[in-house]
Write a protein that holds these residues in place. Sequence first.
Motif, PDB file in Angstrom:
ATOM      1  N   LYS A  16       0.832  -1.201   0.000  1.00  0.00           N
ATOM      2  CA  LYS A  16       0.000   0.000   0.000  1.00  0.00           C
ATOM      3  C   LYS A  16       0.868   1.253   0.000  1.00  0.00           C
ATOM      4  O   LYS A  16       0.599   2.205  -0.735  1.00  0.00           O
ATOM      5  CB  LYS A  16      -0.931  -0.010   1.209  1.00  0.00           C
ATOM      6  N   ARG A  17       1.944   1.248   0.817  1.00  0.00           N
ATOM      7  CA  ARG A  17       2.854   2.402   0.840  1.00  0.00           C
ATOM      8  C   ARG A  17       3.511   2.593  -0.522  1.00  0.00           C
ATOM      9  O   ARG A  17       3.643   3.717  -1.006  1.00  0.00           O
ATOM     10  CB  ARG A  17       3.908   2.220   1.936  1.00  0.00           C
ATOM     11  N   GLU A  18       3.924   1.497  -1.153  1.00  0.00           N
ATOM     12  CA  GLU A  18       4.527   1.589  -2.485  1.00  0.00           C
ATOM     13  C   GLU A  18       3.523   2.132  -3.492  1.00  0.00           C
ATOM     14  O   GLU A  18       3.860   2.968  -4.329  1.00  0.00           O
ATOM     15  CB  GLU A  18       5.043   0.227  -2.930  1.00  0.00           C
ATOM     16  N   CYS A  19       2.287   1.670  -3.383  1.00  0.00           N
ATOM     17  CA  CYS A  19       1.225   2.133  -4.275  1.00  0.00           C
ATOM     18  C   CYS A  19       0.983   3.630  -4.083  1.00  0.00           C
ATOM     19  O   CYS A  19       0.851   4.373  -5.047  1.00  0.00           O
ATOM     20  CB  CYS A  19      -0.054   1.344  -4.020  1.00  0.00           C
ATOM     21  N   ILE A  20       0.930   4.052  -2.822  1.00  0.00           N
ATOM     22  CA  ILE A  20       0.734   5.477  -2.532  1.00  0.00           C
ATOM     23  C   ILE A  20       1.911   6.279  -3.090  1.00  0.00           C
ATOM     24  O   ILE A  20       1.722   7.338  -3.685  1.00  0.00           O
ATOM     25  CB  ILE A  20       0.570   5.706  -1.005  1.00  0.00           C
ATOM     26  N   GLY A  21       3.122   5.753  -2.934  1.00  0.00           N
ATOM     27  CA  GLY A  21       4.296   6.430  -3.476  1.00  0.00           C
ATOM     28  C   GLY A  21       4.220   6.555  -4.990  1.00  0.00           C
ATOM     29  O   GLY A  21       4.513   7.606  -5.561  1.00  0.00           O
ATOM     30  N   ARG A  22       3.807   5.462  -5.649  1.00  0.00           N
ATOM     31  CA  ARG A  22       3.667   5.513  -7.111  1.00  0.00           C
ATOM     32  C   ARG A  22       2.581   6.497  -7.514  1.00  0.00           C
ATOM     33  O   ARG A  22       2.730   7.243  -8.479  1.00  0.00           O
ATOM     34  CB  ARG A  22       3.359   4.121  -7.663  1.00  0.00           C
ATOM     35  N   LYS A  23       1.483   6.505  -6.744  1.00  0.00           N
ATOM     36  CA  LYS A  23       0.383   7.424  -7.035  1.00  0.00           C
ATOM     37  C   LYS A  23       0.850   8.874  -6.886  1.00  0.00           C
ATOM     38  O   LYS A  23       0.549   9.718  -7.721  1.00  0.00           O
ATOM     39  CB  LYS A  23      -0.788   7.142  -6.096  1.00  0.00           C
ATOM     40  N   GLU A  24       1.607   9.147  -5.810  1.00  0.00           N
ATOM     41  CA  GLU A  24       2.125  10.503  -5.619  1.00  0.00           C
ATOM     42  C   GLU A  24       3.085  10.873  -6.736  1.00  0.00           C
ATOM     43  O   GLU A  24       3.054  11.986  -7.258  1.00  0.00           O
ATOM     44  CB  GLU A  24       2.810  10.611  -4.258  1.00  0.00           C
TER      45      GLU A  24
END
Length: 112
Positions: A36-44
């Motif tokens: 989820k953190r990686e996904c949020i990072g990619r989204k940002e």
Amino acid sequence: ERTVRTVANEMDEEIEAQYACGMSMVKEVERVALGKRECIGRKEGLGLRVASVVQEAQEAQRRLHLHTAHLEAQEERLQAKFSAVDVKAMEALRRVEEKRGAVARKRREAEV
């Protein structure tokens, strides 16, 4: 006494199995959280890239408007020059026609 030990061993085994299951769930939660953190990072990161592309598009649009305004001003200047050339050409044509008329009159007068 043997039965108590057997029951205690079975309980220990059950506790260890539940502990192992709990640790497995903890690891799964950690894995999901990391994802989820990686996904949020990619989204940002994607959001920043989108913002950058939007900014570049706005800059390109601004440059296009400036270039269009420059071309329109250049077209107006060229139209003014062409109009002036047209006026001069018409004036020159009028003078040529006047000279032709004068030459024709002189020829007629010379013939008479």
